[in-house]
Design a protein around this motif. Structure first.
Motif, PDB file in Angstrom:
ATOM      1  N   ASP A  92       0.739  -1.220   0.013  1.00 33.45           N
ATOM      2  CA  ASP A  92      -0.123   0.095  -0.030  1.00 33.45           C
ATOM      3  C   ASP A  92       0.935   1.295  -0.193  1.00 33.45           C
ATOM      4  OD1 ASP A  92      -1.432   2.176   0.990  1.00 33.45           O
ATOM      5  OD2 ASP A  92      -3.028   0.829   1.370  1.00 33.45           O
TER       6      ASP A  92
ATOM      7  N   PHE B 127      -0.364  -6.335   0.958  1.00 30.98           N
ATOM      8  CA  PHE B 127      -1.579  -7.053   0.972  1.00 30.98           C
ATOM      9  C   PHE B 127      -1.592  -7.847  -0.491  1.00 30.98           C
ATOM     10  CE2 PHE B 127      -1.949  -3.011  -1.285  1.00 30.98           C
ATOM     11  CZ  PHE B 127      -2.494  -3.289  -2.649  1.00 30.98           C
TER      12      PHE B 127
ATOM     13  N   GLU C  70      -9.512  -9.542  -0.238  1.00 32.00           N
ATOM     14  CA  GLU C  70      -8.141  -8.800  -0.003  1.00 32.00           C
ATOM     15  C   GLU C  70      -7.586  -9.421   1.615  1.00 32.00           C
ATOM     16  OE1 GLU C  70      -5.894  -4.782   0.601  1.00 32.00           O
ATOM     17  OE2 GLU C  70      -8.046  -4.837   0.286  1.00 32.00           O
TER      18      GLU C  70
ATOM     19  N   TYR D  32      -5.018  -8.005   4.425  1.00 31.64           N
ATOM     20  CA  TYR D  32      -4.282  -7.162   4.582  1.00 31.64           C
ATOM     21  C   TYR D  32      -3.244  -7.157   5.710  1.00 31.64           C
ATOM     22  CZ  TYR D  32      -3.119  -2.098   4.402  1.00 31.64           C
ATOM     23  OH  TYR D  32      -2.614  -0.511   4.516  1.00 31.64           O
TER      24      TYR D  32
END
Length: 129
Positions: free
Chosen positions: A106, A113, A125, A127
């Protein structure tokens, strides 16, 4: 102003109830809160929890229409779960023959992720915290 407390649940309509039930419970490890068959709708409703917190309603309906999910269609974009160890998560998914996309970072948080697809190609997803 409305005083929202938290997100109560996310509803998902699946095409193959048993396949999706196995994915969300046996692969992702969500806990079954309640499972009912609604005869009048020919539909199952499975209430699922994560760490004791109610979070997903999984529905089956006869012949639900497909919803395009890529590229960037309108509507819910994806469902994201927080994980402590992304490498361990990807390794587990691979052991279950579930391919994860390459791990990304990110750009705003520096956190890692990745994505997989559920049985109906809904993007999921993971994360890393």
């Amino acid at each position: 102003m409305i005083q929202l407390k938290h997100i109560h649940h996310i509803a998902i309509i699946c095409s193959d109830y048993e396949k999706s039930k196995r994915f969300y419970t046996e692969i992702l490890g969500l806990e079954i809160v309640r499972e009912v068959y609604r005869k009048e709708r020919k539909s199952y409703k499975l209430d699922l929890a994560l760490s004791g917190n109610y979070c997903i309603e999984l529905f089956s309906f006869p012949n639900p229409p497909e919803r395009p999910s890529r590229p960037e269609a309108q509507g819910l974009r994806h469902l994201a779960f927080a994980v402590e160890n992304l490498d361990q998560t990807v390794s587990f998914l691979n052991s279950k023959n579930i391919d994860a996309e390459p791990i990304r970072v990110d750009e705003f948080t520096g956190k890692r992720f990745t994505f997989i697809a559920d049985p109906d190609n809904l993007p999921i997803e993971f994360y890393e915290l």
